[in-house]
Design an enzyme around this catalytic site. Structure first.
Site, PDB file in Angstrom:
ATOM      1  N   TYR A  52      42.843  -6.655   0.406  1.00 49.61           N
ATOM      2  CA  TYR A  52      42.423  -5.908   1.598  1.00 49.61           C
ATOM      3  C   TYR A  52      42.161  -6.830   2.771  1.00 49.61           C
ATOM      4  CZ  TYR A  52      41.579  -1.833  -1.373  1.00 49.61           C
ATOM      5  OH  TYR A  52      41.710  -0.785  -2.221  1.00 49.61           O
ATOM      6  N   LYS A  71      10.429  -5.282 -16.026  1.00 45.12           N
ATOM      7  CA  LYS A  71      10.784  -4.296 -14.994  1.00 45.12           C
ATOM      8  C   LYS A  71      12.283  -4.373 -14.667  1.00 45.12           C
ATOM      9  CE  LYS A  71       9.417  -7.610 -11.420  1.00 45.12           C
ATOM     10  NZ  LYS A  71       8.304  -8.039 -10.555  1.00 45.12           N
TER      11      LYS A  71
HETATM   12  C1  LIG Z   1       7.863  -9.248 -11.192  1.00 43.96           C
HETATM   13  C2  LIG Z   1       6.462  -9.703 -11.304  1.00 43.96           C
HETATM   14  C3  LIG Z   1       6.136 -10.823 -12.093  1.00 43.96           C
HETATM   15  C4  LIG Z   1       7.172 -11.664 -12.812  1.00 43.96           C
HETATM   16  O1  LIG Z   1       7.648 -12.669 -11.949  1.00 43.96           O
HETATM   17  P1  LIG Z   1       8.654 -13.808 -12.489  1.00 43.96           P
HETATM   18  O2  LIG Z   1       8.738 -14.772 -11.376  1.00 43.96           O
HETATM   19  O3  LIG Z   1       9.932 -13.132 -12.794  1.00 43.96           O
HETATM   20  O4  LIG Z   1       8.037 -14.399 -13.705  1.00 43.96           O
HETATM   21  C5  LIG Z   1       4.801 -11.154 -12.225  1.00 43.96           C
HETATM   22  N1  LIG Z   1       3.844 -10.431 -11.602  1.00 43.96           N
HETATM   23  C6  LIG Z   1       4.125  -9.372 -10.828  1.00 43.96           C
HETATM   24  C7  LIG Z   1       3.016  -8.639 -10.156  1.00 43.96           C
HETATM   25  C8  LIG Z   1       5.440  -8.988 -10.639  1.00 43.96           C
HETATM   26  O5  LIG Z   1       5.706  -7.932  -9.856  1.00 43.96           O
END
Ligand SMILES: *Cc1c(COP(=O)(O)O)cnc(C)c1O
Length: 394
Positions: free
Chosen positions: A282, A55
């Site tokens: 700045y 994702k």
């Molecule tokens: C993002 C996500 C993961 C992955 O988590 P990590 O700690 O990056 O391995 C697993 N399960 C769900 C439902 C997620 O949203």
């Protein structure tokens, strides 16, 4: 500054020209990415499925590269959050199972069917809607039912879940393929809540033990759970950050050989000498109290670097050069008085390793008062991504 000695470095053979021309970029070590997947596979029983969570553009690493490396390593499928992320993978020609992890609104369901996506669902209303749509087509939609075991975000509450599972299994049009839950805290030393969540999940499974039907794919673990709670592995683990070589906390178990895949680099675009009393940047947040030599790096909060003031550092010639003044949208400055080799157009490392020194995502997260996930995915698309294949040190 001595412009006569300043000349652009040779074009490194592992950088495409388009990136070489840029003064700041994100490097993805594709060889290390593949090694990380191999290391993870070697750490788990072969029957334990891996869902590679890609994702948010694989936490900024490039969903296509990470998805391909994951599938080549033997991952069962890919996990994403938004419909767009899933469609992008299908558009690349990836036919592997894709599980949508977030929740869906009714408008999204026809496209989910059209792209043959698997859905994780926590709302019975969505489930019924999905089933109605699916009955108009000739195929069943694989669904993973979410069970809320204490995160209180998505899913059917654990004490009502056994009935929901039986209902879901009986709905025509969907095929109940999996049961899942999610840890609220799995990567800290204190595992008491994680164990409580696990007990609730097992309680649901216990109530379903003699209800017949095909076996369901049970999954609970993210990276923290995979590293520290083997009793929660069940049939599949969902790993996002671990294959990228970054640990979610200081305390979770380490895997030998696993290393970060992403580095962020830039070139010095201005070197100047400050006199005592001169200011930088700045808000006049920095004032030199002695003669100082500073280097300007063309990266700022517009690239995803935290908006720090007189805090943090970058690596210049394998040493830490402290940040001075405030980080602007497009630039920051570091003090290189003690690094006389530093020259115009030299490479610096904002995140990653340089010799024995390393700035980790977790270190930047501390500066940002955030977590490493936010740092990785926070680098903006303004920084071009480039895949490099670094040699394995002997
Ligand atoms: C993002 C996500 C993961 C992955 O988590 P990590 O700690 O990056 O391995 C697993 N399960 C769900 C439902 C997620 O949203």
């Amino acid at each position: 500054m001595n412009p006569s000695t300043a000349h652009p470095p040779e074009h490194p053979p592992d950088l495409p020209l388009s990136v070489w021309r840029r003064s700041a970029w994100v490097e993805i070590d594709c060889a290390q990415l593949r090694r990380n997947f191999e290391i993870i596979h070697a750490q788990k029983p072969p029957a334990l499925r891996l869902l590679a969570v890609v994702k948010d553009n694989a936490y900024g690493h490039g969903a296509a590269e990470v998805a391909r490396a994951a599938l080549a390593s033997g991952a069962w499928g890919l996990g994403v959050t938004t419909l767009d992320e899933a469609v992008e993978l299908r558009t690349l020609g990836i036919e592997a199972p894709i599980l949508l992890l977030g929740e869906r609104t009714p408008d999204e369901l026809p496209a989910c069917l059209a792209h043959r996506l698997r859905l994780s669902v926590g709302e019975m209303r969505v489930l019924r809607r999905l089933a109605r749509l699916a009955r108009h087509t000739d195929r069943e939609v694989p669904v993973h039912l979410k069970i809320d075991t204490g995160m209180s975000r998505y899913g059917v509450r654990w004490d009502e879940a056994a009935d929901a599972v039986k209902t879901a299994a009986a709905i025509r049009g969907i095929r109940l393929e999996g049961l899942m839950s999610h840890f609220a805290m799995s990567d800290e030393a204190d595992k008491s809540f994680a164990l409580e969540q696990l007990a609730r999940f097992e309680q649901v499974l216990g109530k379903l033990a003699d209800s017949g039907g095909p076996p369901l794919v049970r999954h609970f673990c993210n990276t923290g759970g995979f590293l520290d709670l083997p009793q929660a592995w069940f049939d599949m683990v969902r790993l996002g950050i671990l294959p990228l070589g970054v640990y979610p906390s200081k305390t979770c178990r380490r895997l030998p050989g696993l290393k970060p895949v992403m580095s962020v680099k830039a070139r010095i675009v201005s070197v100047r000498d400050l006199q005592p009393g001169d200011h930088y940047g700045y808000g006049l947040r920095y004032r030199a109290t002695s003669p100082r030599r500073i280097a300007v790096v063309p990266v700022g909060y517009g690239d995803g670097f935290p908006r720090l003031r007189n805090e943090g550092c970058v690596l210049v010639h394998r040493r830490r050069a402290p940040l001075i003044g405030s980080v602007a949208m497009d630039a920051m400055a570091v003090d290189v008085t003690d690094i006389p080799e530093a020259q115009l157009f030299d490479d610096v490392v904002l995140m990653g390793q340089d010799g024995a020194e390393e700035i980790t995502a977790n270190e930047i997260a501390a500066w940002k008062h955030s977590v490493c996930y936010d740092v990785l995915s926070g680098w903006r698309s303004r920084l071009p991504r480039v895949c490099v294949q670094k040699q394995v040190p002997p």
